[in-house]
Design a protein around this motif. Structure first.
Motif, PDB file in Angstrom:
ATOM      1  N   GLU A 186       0.842  -1.191   0.000  1.00 16.04           N
ATOM      2  CA  GLU A 186       0.000   0.000   0.000  1.00 16.04           C
ATOM      3  C   GLU A 186       0.883   1.249   0.000  1.00 16.04           C
ATOM      4  N   PRO A 187       0.365   2.389  -0.481  1.00 15.35           N
ATOM      5  CA  PRO A 187       1.163   3.627  -0.519  1.00 15.35           C
ATOM      6  C   PRO A 187       1.679   4.073   0.846  1.00 15.35           C
ATOM      7  N   GLY A 188       0.985   3.703   1.922  1.00 11.08           N
ATOM      8  CA  GLY A 188       1.417   4.130   3.251  1.00 11.08           C
ATOM      9  C   GLY A 188       2.666   3.435   3.747  1.00 11.08           C
ATOM     10  N   CYS A 189       3.160   2.442   3.040  1.00 11.19           N
ATOM     11  CA  CYS A 189       4.362   1.707   3.446  1.00 11.19           C
ATOM     12  C   CYS A 189       5.594   2.604   3.321  1.00 11.19           C
ATOM     13  N   ARG A 190       6.323   2.749   4.409  1.00  9.27           N
ATOM     14  CA  ARG A 190       7.506   3.614   4.398  1.00  9.27           C
ATOM     15  C   ARG A 190       8.731   2.943   3.797  1.00  9.27           C
ATOM     16  N   HIS A 191       8.817   1.609   3.994  1.00 11.06           N
ATOM     17  CA  HIS A 191       9.971   0.866   3.468  1.00 11.06           C
ATOM     18  C   HIS A 191       9.552  -0.585   3.293  1.00 11.06           C
ATOM     19  N   PRO A 192       9.947  -1.216   2.177  1.00 10.16           N
ATOM     20  CA  PRO A 192       9.531  -2.611   1.935  1.00 10.16           C
ATOM     21  C   PRO A 192       9.886  -3.563   3.071  1.00 10.16           C
ATOM     22  N   ASP A 193      11.011  -3.311   3.752  1.00  6.94           N
ATOM     23  CA  ASP A 193      11.425  -4.191   4.843  1.00  6.94           C
ATOM     24  C   ASP A 193      10.461  -4.147   6.023  1.00  6.94           C
ATOM     25  N   ASN A 194       9.613  -3.126   6.073  1.00  9.42           N
ATOM     26  CA  ASN A 194       8.669  -3.017   7.183  1.00  9.42           C
ATOM     27  C   ASN A 194       7.583  -4.091   7.132  1.00  9.42           C
ATOM     28  N   ALA A 195       7.564  -4.870   6.055  1.00 12.08           N
ATOM     29  CA  ALA A 195       6.626  -5.999   6.007  1.00 12.08           C
ATOM     30  C   ALA A 195       6.969  -7.016   7.088  1.00 12.08           C
ATOM     31  N   HIS A 196       8.198  -6.968   7.581  1.00 15.57           N
ATOM     32  CA  HIS A 196       8.633  -7.883   8.649  1.00 15.57           C
ATOM     33  C   HIS A 196       8.878  -7.135   9.959  1.00 15.57           C
ATOM     34  N   LEU A 197       8.300  -5.959  10.066  1.00 17.55           N
ATOM     35  CA  LEU A 197       8.451  -5.168  11.281  1.00 17.55           C
ATOM     36  C   LEU A 197       7.736  -5.856  12.446  1.00 17.55           C
ATOM     37  N   HIS A 198       8.353  -5.872  13.606  1.00 17.72           N
ATOM     38  CA  HIS A 198       7.681  -6.419  14.778  1.00 17.72           C
ATOM     39  C   HIS A 198       8.148  -5.679  16.026  1.00 17.72           C
ATOM     40  N   ILE A 199       7.383  -5.829  17.088  1.00 17.53           N
ATOM     41  CA  ILE A 199       7.653  -5.116  18.335  1.00 17.53           C
ATOM     42  C   ILE A 199       8.696  -5.874  19.151  1.00 17.53           C
ATOM     43  N   ASP A 200       9.705  -5.148  19.575  1.00 17.95           N
ATOM     44  CA  ASP A 200      10.730  -5.745  20.433  1.00 17.95           C
ATOM     45  C   ASP A 200      10.285  -5.702  21.888  1.00 17.95           C
ATOM     46  N   TYR A 201       9.821  -4.537  22.307  1.00 17.50           N
ATOM     47  CA  TYR A 201       9.341  -4.382  23.682  1.00 17.50           C
ATOM     48  C   TYR A 201       8.519  -3.097  23.780  1.00 17.50           C
ATOM     49  N   TYR A 202       7.766  -2.999  24.864  1.00 20.48           N
ATOM     50  CA  TYR A 202       6.957  -1.810  25.096  1.00 20.48           C
ATOM     51  C   TYR A 202       7.812  -0.713  25.727  1.00 20.48           C
ATOM     52  N   GLY A 203       7.492   0.509  25.348  1.00 22.53           N
ATOM     53  CA  GLY A 203       8.257   1.650  25.833  1.00 22.53           C
ATOM     54  C   GLY A 203       9.168   2.190  24.736  1.00 22.53           C
ATOM     55  N   GLU A 204       9.750   3.346  24.996  1.00 21.36           N
ATOM     56  CA  GLU A 204      10.660   3.944  24.019  1.00 21.36           C
ATOM     57  C   GLU A 204      11.949   3.132  23.922  1.00 21.36           C
ATOM     58  N   CYS A 205      12.537   3.173  22.762  1.00 27.82           N
ATOM     59  CA  CYS A 205      13.794   2.435  22.550  1.00 27.82           C
ATOM     60  C   CYS A 205      14.900   3.033  23.420  1.00 27.82           C
ATOM     61  N   LEU A 214       7.213 -14.638  18.426  1.00 24.29           N
ATOM     62  CA  LEU A 214       8.220 -14.666  19.489  1.00 24.29           C
ATOM     63  C   LEU A 214       8.026 -13.534  20.492  1.00 24.29           C
ATOM     64  N   PHE A 215       7.109 -12.617  20.184  1.00 33.64           N
ATOM     65  CA  PHE A 215       6.921 -11.439  21.038  1.00 33.64           C
ATOM     66  C   PHE A 215       6.664 -11.788  22.504  1.00 33.64           C
ATOM     67  N   PRO A 216       5.799 -12.792  22.822  1.00 39.03           N
ATOM     68  CA  PRO A 216       5.534 -13.090  24.237  1.00 39.03           C
ATOM     69  C   PRO A 216       6.765 -13.536  25.025  1.00 39.03           C
ATOM     70  N   ILE A 217       7.763 -14.055  24.326  1.00 41.82           N
ATOM     71  CA  ILE A 217       8.964 -14.501  25.024  1.00 41.82           C
ATOM     72  C   ILE A 217      10.067 -13.443  24.955  1.00 41.82           C
ATOM     73  N   ARG A 218      10.003 -12.598  23.943  1.00 43.80           N
ATOM     74  CA  ARG A 218      11.064 -11.619  23.726  1.00 43.80           C
ATOM     75  C   ARG A 218      10.857 -10.355  24.559  1.00 43.80           C
ATOM     76  N   ALA A 219       9.654  -9.791  24.491  1.00 43.31           N
ATOM     77  CA  ALA A 219       9.392  -8.501  25.131  1.00 43.31           C
ATOM     78  C   ALA A 219       9.676  -8.477  26.624  1.00 43.31           C
ATOM     79  N   PRO A 220       9.249  -9.506  27.399  1.00 41.54           N
ATOM     80  CA  PRO A 220       9.492  -9.434  28.843  1.00 41.54           C
ATOM     81  C   PRO A 220      10.958  -9.564  29.228  1.00 41.54           C
ATOM     82  N   LEU A 221      11.786 -10.116  28.334  1.00 43.84           N
ATOM     83  CA  LEU A 221      13.176 -10.406  28.699  1.00 43.84           C
ATOM     84  C   LEU A 221      14.170  -9.363  28.199  1.00 43.84           C
ATOM     85  N   VAL A 222      13.737  -8.491  27.286  1.00 47.52           N
ATOM     86  CA  VAL A 222      14.683  -7.550  26.687  1.00 47.52           C
ATOM     87  C   VAL A 222      15.361  -6.693  27.741  1.00 47.52           C
ATOM     88  N   SER A 223      14.588  -6.222  28.697  1.00 46.99           N
ATOM     89  CA  SER A 223      15.154  -5.350  29.729  1.00 46.99           C
ATOM     90  C   SER A 223      16.022  -6.113  30.726  1.00 46.99           C
TER      91      SER A 223
END
Length: 299
Positions: free
Chosen positions: A141-160, A238-247
């Motif tokens: 779609e036109p709103g896509c900023r970069h083709p690689d964002n098709a695999h974008l996912h959340i690492d953790y909640y909060g600012e980087c 993998l988000f349920p296992i990744r996000a809580p452990l990043v910090s």
């Protein structure tokens, strides 16, 4: 009021049918004399039969009217049974068929606690905006900023935030720590009776057989993460296992990235086992039994 009008119409219809039947009946009994006793008996029997037939017919019609009034037909929204993934919603197309489309608009978030950090170490306003972007890029779609964002996912909640570098002995020892962590979580859930029956059996086997200790825990978590039951775990899953452990574990992100050995954004059981330094022969896939049991609980 509607039922009263319907009953009046039914009564008029029944009356007209009586007249028609009477005409035919008079033709049949013309040969009898008016004082003939047989004629009178036949006439009485005929009238009784017609009365019973009319009562039965009206009773049936009334029952149908009452049934329709008490149990009206309820239209079911096709989208109620349509499952759309993250970043998508269901809507009816021009043919009134349900289809999943990208979320048109995400709510504006002012609370900084709603911000999320992605695998590209970029801060986004909300999880909705990340899922929406991924959807747009997935269908180009036109709103896509970069083709690689098709695999974008959340690492953790909060600012980087700046992460510690995982290298040397930390990275080398991480698979062992990860194996122990998985088994301890599995054991803790078993003690609290928060595992399904099949998971409980796997945990008991791991407790009583040291050769199955780490392998069972690895298989349990891999099956548990495979939400769409396609026999592979996506980076999003993998988000349920990744996000809580990043910090807490600065090596979790590079560790999970390394599990995707062929870089296809999916992790098979063999790749998961290799990542945890387990023998492939010890990894017995038991997800079918697990996923056919009661709903699973995440550790």
């Amino acid at each position: 009021m509607r039922s009263i009008w319907l009953l009046l119409c039914l009564g008029l219809l029944a009356l007209s049918q009586v007249h028609a039947e009477d005409d035919g009946f008079l033709d049949d009994i013309a040969e009898f004399d008016d004082n003939d006793e047989e004629f009178l008996q036949l006439l009485e029997e005929k009238n009784k039969n017609k009365d019973v037939e009319r009562e039965n017919e009206l009773a049936q019609k009334l029952a149908e009217v009452q049934h329709n009034l008490l149990t009206p037909v309820v239209e079911v929204d096709p989208c109620e049974t349509m499952h759309c993934g993250a970043g998508r919603i269901c809507q009816l197309n021009k043919q009134d068929k349900p289809e999943c489309i990208c979320i048109p608009e995400c709510p504006e978030e002012t609370d900084t606690r709603r911000r999320v950090c992605t695998n590209k170490n970029e801060t986004w306003p909300s999880d909705c905006s990340v899922y929406q972007q991924r959807c747009w890029c997935d269908i180009k779609e036109p709103g896509c900023r970069h083709p690689d964002n098709a695999h974008l996912h959340i690492d953790y909640y909060g600012e980087c935030h700046e992460s510690r570098v995982c290298d040397g002995e930390d990275l080398k020892d991480f698979p062992r720590r990860m194996r122990d962590w998985l088994f301890n979580v599995m054991r803790d859930l078993a003690e609290r009776d928060e595992l399904t029956e099949h998971y409980m059996q796997m945990e008991l086997e791991a407790e009583t057989n040291n050769s199955r200790r780490w392998a069972n825990a690895a298989v349990w978590k891999w099956c548990d993460l495979d939400g769409d039951t396609d026999r592979s775990v996506s980076r999003h899953e993998l988000f349920p296992i990744r996000a809580p452990l990043v910090s807490l574990e600065h090596c979790i992100a590079p560790f999970l990235e390394s599990c995707d050995s062929n870089n296809d954004h999916r992790i098979t059981l063999i790749e998961w086992g290799a990542c945890l330094e387990l023998d492939a022969e010890d990894l017995k896939e038991r997800c079918e039994d697990v996923q056919n049991s009661v709903p699973q609980l995440l550790g």
